[in-house]
Scaffold this active site. Structure first.
Site, short mmCIF file in Angstrom:
data_model
loop_
_atom_site.label_atom_id
_atom_site.label_comp_id
_atom_site.label_asym_id
_atom_site.label_seq_id
_atom_site.Cartn_x
_atom_site.Cartn_y
_atom_site.Cartn_z
N LYS A 193 -20.39 20.05 0.17
CA LYS A 193 -20.42 21.17 -0.78
C LYS A 193 -21.87 21.61 -0.97
CE LYS A 193 -16.21 19.35 -2.68
NZ LYS A 193 -15.21 19.39 -3.72
N GLY B 118 -12.23 16.36 -6.84
CA GLY B 118 -13.34 16.08 -7.76
C GLY B 118 -12.88 15.64 -9.14
N GLY C 57 -17.09 14.05 -2.85
CA GLY C 57 -18.03 13.20 -3.59
C GLY C 57 -18.45 11.93 -2.86
P1 PGA Z 1 -13.54 15.20 -3.54
O1 PGA Z 1 -13.55 16.61 -2.75
O2 PGA Z 1 -13.41 14.13 -2.47
O3 PGA Z 1 -14.86 15.15 -4.25
O4 PGA Z 1 -12.35 15.22 -4.44
C1 PGA Z 1 -12.72 16.85 -1.66
C2 PGA Z 1 -12.98 18.25 -1.11
O5 PGA Z 1 -13.14 19.18 -1.90
O6 PGA Z 1 -13.01 18.43 0.13
#
Ligand code: PGA
Length: 251
Positions: A13, A175, A237
């Protein structure tokens, strides 16, 4: 039946500067060893060169997180496929729910981007689909995700469709620390494969890599991927921390 190689991709991200990306790459390479699992990091545009250089000579892939569907033009702030081909990226994430939610990405633009990537490069698109909490609570997750698959794959040949990596990412699990249960993840990945079979054929759907994404951690990775239709994970994350990301690769 096609042998699908598990694929664990990190999605950074909007995290990590160039210096931070370099530090991650050094630490990660020290932990990394070739396994039966494919892996890649999808990073901000400005860190792609850094990662390509750092991962040269390893089997660790590098991905972008978006692309425009035109080659060039008056599209301030956008990056095109020829630009990404020049950098040499292996993957491009398309239609992430954050882009759909905050940057007006629609099934129509996702479809244009998929056609562009598959028609004009060897880069593998990672297509994200998934329902939000309201849709899940209304029991509409299957309808929503099948609709996204149908609209996003529109006009792709079977040969092109087979190359797409699909990431099933329930928005309520991204997230939030709230992972889908292995049953929920498995059910939805099976549904996606069946939908691709209905649109194409068995041989095509057998080849498509389907990942689960949403709060994947070293502790839950093996349970999540126990279902035969879940071929890997898209990790947000936990992909920012070398030990955690490696822990998921070692699931
Ligand atoms: P996350 O994000 O593992 O932080 O939940 C996953 C993603 O948005 O690809």
């Amino acid at each position: 039946m096609a042998m699908r190689i598990p694929f664990i991709a990190g999605n950074w991200k909007m995290f990590k500067t160039k210096a931070e990306a370099k530090a991650f790459a050094e630490e990660f390479k020290a932990l990394y060893h070739d396994t039966d699992v494919k892996t890649a990091i999808c990073a901000p545009f400005t860190q792609l060169d850094t990662l390509k250089e750092a991962f040269a000579g390893t089997s660790i892939g590098v991905g972008a997180q978006n692309v425009h569907f035109e080659d060039e033009g008056a599209f301030t702030g956008e990056v095109s496929l020829p630009m990404l081909k020049e950098v040499g990226v292996d993957y491009i994430v398309i239609g992430h729910s954050e882009r759909r939610q905050y940057f007006n990405e629609t099934d129509e633009t996702v479809n244009l981007k998929l056609k562009k990537i598959l028609g004009e490069s060897d880069i593998i698109p990672i297509l994200c689909v998934g329902e939000n909490l309201d849709q899940r609570e209304a029991g509409k997750e299957a309808e929503i995700v099948e609709g996204q698959i149908e609209a996003d794959f529109a006009g792709l040949t079977a040969e092109q469709a087979a190359k797409v990596v699909v990431a099933y990412e329930p928005i309520w699990a991204i997230g939030t620390g709230k992972t889908a249960t292995p049953e929920q993840a498995g059910e939805m990945c099976t549904l996606i494969r069946q939908k691709i079979q209905a649109l194409y054929d068995e041989d095509t759907c057998d080849q498509v890599i389907i990942q689960y994404g949403g709060s994947v951690k070293p502790e839950n990775a093996s349970d999540i991927m126990a279902n035969g239709d879940v071929d890997g994970a898209l990790v947000g994350g936990a992909s920012l921390v070398p030990e955690k990301f490696m822990g998921i690769i070692n699931f």
